[in-house]
Design a protein around this motif. Structure first.
Motif, PDB file in Angstrom:
ATOM      1  N   ILE A  30      10.396   2.907 -18.315  1.00  0.00           N
ATOM      2  CA  ILE A  30       9.603   3.992 -17.742  1.00  0.00           C
ATOM      3  C   ILE A  30       8.107   3.830 -18.023  1.00  0.00           C
ATOM      4  CG2 ILE A  30       9.844   5.514 -19.760  1.00  0.00           C
ATOM      5  CD1 ILE A  30      10.118   7.847 -17.750  1.00  0.00           C
ATOM      6  N   GLU A  31       7.776   3.148 -19.111  1.00  0.00           N
ATOM      7  CA  GLU A  31       6.365   2.947 -19.463  1.00  0.00           C
ATOM      8  C   GLU A  31       5.632   2.113 -18.415  1.00  0.00           C
ATOM      9  OE1 GLU A  31       8.539   3.870 -23.205  1.00  0.00           O
ATOM     10  OE2 GLU A  31       8.881   2.517 -21.506  1.00  0.00           O
ATOM     11  N   PHE A  32       6.353   1.268 -17.678  1.00  0.00           N
ATOM     12  CA  PHE A  32       5.720   0.474 -16.628  1.00  0.00           C
ATOM     13  C   PHE A  32       5.144   1.386 -15.540  1.00  0.00           C
ATOM     14  CE2 PHE A  32       7.363  -3.074 -18.740  1.00  0.00           C
ATOM     15  CZ  PHE A  32       6.962  -4.244 -18.116  1.00  0.00           C
ATOM     16  N   LYS A  33       5.834   2.478 -15.245  1.00  0.00           N
ATOM     17  CA  LYS A  33       5.328   3.428 -14.252  1.00  0.00           C
ATOM     18  C   LYS A  33       4.013   4.046 -14.729  1.00  0.00           C
ATOM     19  CE  LYS A  33      10.020   4.674 -12.810  1.00  0.00           C
ATOM     20  NZ  LYS A  33      11.006   5.789 -12.649  1.00  0.00           N
ATOM     21  N   THR A  34       3.988   4.401 -16.011  1.00  0.00           N
ATOM     22  CA  THR A  34       2.782   5.000 -16.582  1.00  0.00           C
ATOM     23  C   THR A  34       1.614   4.020 -16.527  1.00  0.00           C
ATOM     24  OG1 THR A  34       4.167   6.282 -18.103  1.00  0.00           O
ATOM     25  CG2 THR A  34       1.823   6.083 -18.647  1.00  0.00           C
ATOM     26  N   ILE A  35       1.874   2.760 -16.869  1.00  0.00           N
ATOM     27  CA  ILE A  35       0.827   1.741 -16.873  1.00  0.00           C
ATOM     28  C   ILE A  35       0.301   1.498 -15.462  1.00  0.00           C
ATOM     29  CG2 ILE A  35       0.367  -0.704 -17.265  1.00  0.00           C
ATOM     30  CD1 ILE A  35       2.379  -0.566 -19.595  1.00  0.00           C
ATOM     31  N   LYS A  45       3.689  -2.408 -26.894  1.00  0.00           N
ATOM     32  CA  LYS A  45       4.291  -2.445 -28.230  1.00  0.00           C
ATOM     33  C   LYS A  45       5.326  -1.330 -28.383  1.00  0.00           C
ATOM     34  CE  LYS A  45       0.322  -4.517 -30.615  1.00  0.00           C
ATOM     35  NZ  LYS A  45      -0.752  -4.293 -31.627  1.00  0.00           N
ATOM     36  N   THR A  46       5.043  -0.182 -27.794  1.00  0.00           N
ATOM     37  CA  THR A  46       5.972   0.940 -27.850  1.00  0.00           C
ATOM     38  C   THR A  46       7.289   0.593 -27.161  1.00  0.00           C
ATOM     39  OG1 THR A  46       4.170   2.557 -27.898  1.00  0.00           O
ATOM     40  CG2 THR A  46       6.336   3.353 -27.183  1.00  0.00           C
ATOM     41  N   ILE A  47       7.204  -0.107 -26.044  1.00  0.00           N
ATOM     42  CA  ILE A  47       8.416  -0.527 -25.326  1.00  0.00           C
ATOM     43  C   ILE A  47       9.283  -1.396 -26.239  1.00  0.00           C
ATOM     44  CG2 ILE A  47       9.324  -1.831 -23.367  1.00  0.00           C
ATOM     45  CD1 ILE A  47       6.752  -1.144 -21.855  1.00  0.00           C
ATOM     46  N   ASP A  83      -8.899   1.043 -20.706  1.00  0.00           N
ATOM     47  CA  ASP A  83      -8.508   1.228 -22.108  1.00  0.00           C
ATOM     48  C   ASP A  83      -7.478   0.152 -22.472  1.00  0.00           C
ATOM     49  OD1 ASP A  83      -7.720   2.033 -24.613  1.00  0.00           O
ATOM     50  OD2 ASP A  83      -7.595   4.164 -24.102  1.00  0.00           O
ATOM     51  N   TYR A  84      -7.968  -1.017 -22.850  1.00  0.00           N
ATOM     52  CA  TYR A  84      -7.090  -2.154 -23.131  1.00  0.00           C
ATOM     53  C   TYR A  84      -6.184  -1.885 -24.324  1.00  0.00           C
ATOM     54  CZ  TYR A  84     -10.489  -4.540 -20.124  1.00  0.00           C
ATOM     55  OH  TYR A  84     -11.303  -4.900 -19.082  1.00  0.00           O
ATOM     56  N   GLU A  85      -6.716  -1.227 -25.346  1.00  0.00           N
ATOM     57  CA  GLU A  85      -5.917  -0.956 -26.539  1.00  0.00           C
ATOM     58  C   GLU A  85      -4.750  -0.030 -26.222  1.00  0.00           C
ATOM     59  OE1 GLU A  85      -6.158  -2.546 -29.354  1.00  0.00           O
ATOM     60  OE2 GLU A  85      -7.779  -3.684 -28.395  1.00  0.00           O
ATOM     61  N   MET A  86      -4.987   0.937 -25.354  1.00  0.00           N
ATOM     62  CA  MET A  86      -3.902   1.825 -24.949  1.00  0.00           C
ATOM     63  C   MET A  86      -2.813   1.038 -24.228  1.00  0.00           C
ATOM     64  SD  MET A  86      -2.480   3.385 -22.064  1.00  0.00           S
ATOM     65  CE  MET A  86      -3.784   3.477 -20.842  1.00  0.00           C
ATOM     66  N   LEU A  87      -3.213   0.120 -23.365  1.00  0.00           N
ATOM     67  CA  LEU A  87      -2.246  -0.699 -22.635  1.00  0.00           C
ATOM     68  C   LEU A  87      -1.456  -1.580 -23.600  1.00  0.00           C
ATOM     69  CD1 LEU A  87      -4.446  -1.782 -19.579  1.00  0.00           C
ATOM     70  CD2 LEU A  87      -2.605  -0.088 -19.591  1.00  0.00           C
ATOM     71  N   LYS A  88      -2.144  -2.208 -24.550  1.00  0.00           N
ATOM     72  CA  LYS A  88      -1.463  -3.061 -25.528  1.00  0.00           C
ATOM     73  C   LYS A  88      -0.470  -2.247 -26.359  1.00  0.00           C
ATOM     74  CE  LYS A  88      -5.447  -6.188 -25.959  1.00  0.00           C
ATOM     75  NZ  LYS A  88      -6.528  -6.681 -26.847  1.00  0.00           N
ATOM     76  N   ASN A  89      -0.890  -1.061 -26.785  1.00  0.00           N
ATOM     77  CA  ASN A  89      -0.013  -0.224 -27.605  1.00  0.00           C
ATOM     78  C   ASN A  89       1.200   0.272 -26.813  1.00  0.00           C
ATOM     79  OD1 ASN A  89      -1.569  -0.432 -29.935  1.00  0.00           O
ATOM     80  ND2 ASN A  89      -2.861   1.314 -29.376  1.00  0.00           N
ATOM     81  N   THR A  90       1.022   0.480 -25.518  1.00  0.00           N
ATOM     82  CA  THR A  90       2.144   0.922 -24.689  1.00  0.00           C
ATOM     83  C   THR A  90       3.215  -0.165 -24.611  1.00  0.00           C
ATOM     84  OG1 THR A  90       0.666   2.301 -23.349  1.00  0.00           O
ATOM     85  CG2 THR A  90       2.831   1.796 -22.430  1.00  0.00           C
ATOM     86  N   LYS A 108       0.812  -1.210   0.000  1.00  0.00           N
ATOM     87  CA  LYS A 108       0.000   0.000   0.000  1.00  0.00           C
ATOM     88  C   LYS A 108       0.853   1.271   0.000  1.00  0.00           C
ATOM     89  CE  LYS A 108      -3.576   2.427   2.649  1.00  0.00           C
ATOM     90  NZ  LYS A 108      -4.418   2.728   1.455  1.00  0.00           N
ATOM     91  N   ASN A 109       1.975   1.228   0.694  1.00  0.00           N
ATOM     92  CA  ASN A 109       2.758   2.452   0.904  1.00  0.00           C
ATOM     93  C   ASN A 109       3.887   2.667  -0.097  1.00  0.00           C
ATOM     94  OD1 ASN A 109       1.239   3.203   3.189  1.00  0.00           O
ATOM     95  ND2 ASN A 109       2.454   1.858   4.499  1.00  0.00           N
ATOM     96  N   ILE A 110       4.280   1.647  -0.823  1.00  0.00           N
ATOM     97  CA  ILE A 110       5.394   1.807  -1.751  1.00  0.00           C
ATOM     98  C   ILE A 110       4.994   2.715  -2.920  1.00  0.00           C
ATOM     99  CG2 ILE A 110       4.836  -0.202  -3.205  1.00  0.00           C
ATOM    100  CD1 ILE A 110       7.884  -0.761  -3.288  1.00  0.00           C
ATOM    101  N   SER A 111       5.902   3.553  -3.372  1.00  0.00           N
ATOM    102  CA  SER A 111       5.614   4.461  -4.485  1.00  0.00           C
ATOM    103  C   SER A 111       5.767   3.734  -5.817  1.00  0.00           C
ATOM    104  CB  SER A 111       6.564   5.662  -4.442  1.00  0.00           C
ATOM    105  OG  SER A 111       7.890   5.254  -4.738  1.00  0.00           O
ATOM    106  N   VAL A 112       5.122   4.259  -6.832  1.00  0.00           N
ATOM    107  CA  VAL A 112       5.211   3.698  -8.174  1.00  0.00           C
ATOM    108  C   VAL A 112       6.655   3.754  -8.676  1.00  0.00           C
ATOM    109  CG1 VAL A 112       4.542   4.020 -10.586  1.00  0.00           C
ATOM    110  CG2 VAL A 112       2.821   4.197  -8.777  1.00  0.00           C
ATOM    111  N   ASN A 113       7.333   4.869  -8.404  1.00  0.00           N
ATOM    112  CA  ASN A 113       8.731   5.015  -8.845  1.00  0.00           C
ATOM    113  C   ASN A 113       9.636   3.970  -8.214  1.00  0.00           C
ATOM    114  OD1 ASN A 113       8.241   7.182 -10.548  1.00  0.00           O
ATOM    115  ND2 ASN A 113       8.613   8.710  -8.948  1.00  0.00           N
ATOM    116  N   GLU A 114       9.437   3.712  -6.941  1.00  0.00           N
ATOM    117  CA  GLU A 114      10.278   2.733  -6.242  1.00  0.00           C
ATOM    118  C   GLU A 114       9.993   1.317  -6.733  1.00  0.00           C
ATOM    119  OE1 GLU A 114      11.329   1.214  -1.677  1.00  0.00           O
ATOM    120  OE2 GLU A 114       9.875   2.846  -2.022  1.00  0.00           O
TER     121      GLU A 114
END
Length: 394
Positions: free
Chosen positions: A240-245, A268-270, A259-266, A227-233
């Motif tokens: 970096i895209e994993f943080k966004t997801i 693919k971008t990696i 938005d499944y398509e956005m997740l799939k495309n992200t 619960k307390n851990i930050s996304v960055n950590e």
């Protein structure tokens, strides 16, 4: 149950695994000659297995999900027969020393996210997304991944009222797990966002080799760390895209449509940004796969020569020879085509029927995504060879 014959067809061979609610056995289908899996529950008739069977029947025509081949009861307890699958991602992770490559993680994300999307489209959430509940396909389905264990799945849609179920906080919290979402740990009703949160935790584990709240590596409370851990950590060793997801998933509302398509495309971008072709770390067992293709042993030398110098096929002599004999075409990963002559004219004159022989091992075996396509190509190959044989005799 060893050596027991169920449904007058499925002979139990050995126990593969067991959970808190069922035993899982490997069995043999005496009618088709195929391997199958039998799940036999520990509790009396009317519990989790019947629920799983009903759910899977809703997915009968959806590609990428296991099928219920048979069901019944034995000694007052339910059993169900499923098609046979390969190893779990948990087993694969152990075999890979606790980590997968980025290419492998991206391939897994592609497969699993597609299955989760389909599952949600029908109106269900899985509630137990984890490496042990995701299995590789078997034989020709080796490139596919299958989500299993639907006993704890639930609906997120009230189909009678055609609206999302209401959020509640249960008096009894679900047991904390390595991949469960924070909302599930707090006892809230599950929805699509929770499956996706478990999904991204699993990918982070695959890539980094650990999760900070792994109970085997920390004495602190699992829920508190999660619960307390930050996304960055949490994503410090990931693209970096994993943080966004992860941030997107955590910000989803209870009844929001992801938005499944956005997740799939992200994902693919990696792959594109890193110049990666998503592929599993484990390899296809060539010896087992290529044994399914027939060819004439007498042509081993010719085939090896053509593989070393495929430009020989450009000559008119070889083109004419190839056109008068059976051939099987392999699509290589680089989209080039290499026609392998399978039977010679002299061999066909004396051969009454095709015999099963070993296939020469190719340097690079193609990805096989469609069992039906392979079977059609094989049928075409056999028919063409037989036709050539008949014409030569005449």
């Amino acid at each position: 149950m060893q050596n027991l014959l169920l449904d007058n067809r499925y002979k139990v061979q050995k126990k593969l695994n067991e959970s808190s609610i069922s035993y899982i056995y490997k069995a043999y289908d005496q009618k088709t000659g195929n391997k199958v899996v039998i799940k036999y529950e520990k509790n009396p008739v009317g519990s989790y297995l019947q629920k799983e069977v009903r759910l899977l029947n809703d997915f009968y025509s959806v590609p990428g999900f296991i099928q219920v081949l048979s069901q019944g009861s034995f000694r007052g307890k339910n059993f169900a027969v499923y098609n046979y699958l390969g190893k779990s991602l948990q087993t694969k992770l152990v075999e890979s020393n606790g980590r997968f490559s980025l290419a492998c993680v991206l391939k897994i994300s592609e497969e699993v996210l597609d299955k989760i999307h389909k599952f949600h489209t029908i109106g269900y959430v899985h509630n137990r997304i984890s490496p042990k509940n995701i299995l590789t396909g078997y034989e020709l389905d080796w490139q596919s991944l299958f989500i299993v264990s639907f006993a704890y799945s639930s609906v997120f849609m009230d189909f009678d009222r055609k609206r999302h179920v209401a959020i509640k906080k249960n008096a009894l919290k679900d047991k904390n797990t390595l991949y469960s979402s924070v909302n599930i740990d707090e006892g809230y009703t599950s929805s699509r966002r929770d499956d996706l949160e478990s999904f991204i935790y699993m990918l982070i584990h695959f890539l980094q080799g650990y999760l900070p709240w792994d109970p085997s590596k920390t004495d602190e409370n699992v829920y508190k760390i999660k619960k307390n851990i930050s996304v960055n950590e949490l994503c410090q060793n990931c693209p970096i895209e994993f943080k966004t997801i992860l941030q997107y998933i955590k910000n989803l509302k209870f009844n929001e449509d992801p938005d499944y398509e956005m997740l799939k495309n992200t994902f693919k971008t990696i792959a594109e940004k890193n110049g990666i072709h998503p592929t599993y770390d484990w390899k296809l067992n060539n010896d087992k796969m290529i044994a399914k293709v027939k060819y004439d042993k007498s042509q081993t030398f010719l085939i090896q020569k053509l593989m070393q110098s495929p430009e020989l096929l450009s000559s008119s002599v070889h083109r004419r020879r190839a056109s008068k004999t059976g051939k099987f075409t392999f699509e290589l990963l680089n989209s080039e085509r290499l026609e392998i002559i399978s039977t010679s004219r002299n061999r066909l004159e004396s051969q009454k029927e095709l015999s099963r022989v070993d296939t020469v091992k190719l340097i690079e075996y193609p990805e096989i995504n469609n069992r039906k396509k392979l079977l059609e190509l094989r049928k075409e190959f056999i028919n063409e060879a037989r036709s050539s044989s008949c014409s030569l005799r005449n």
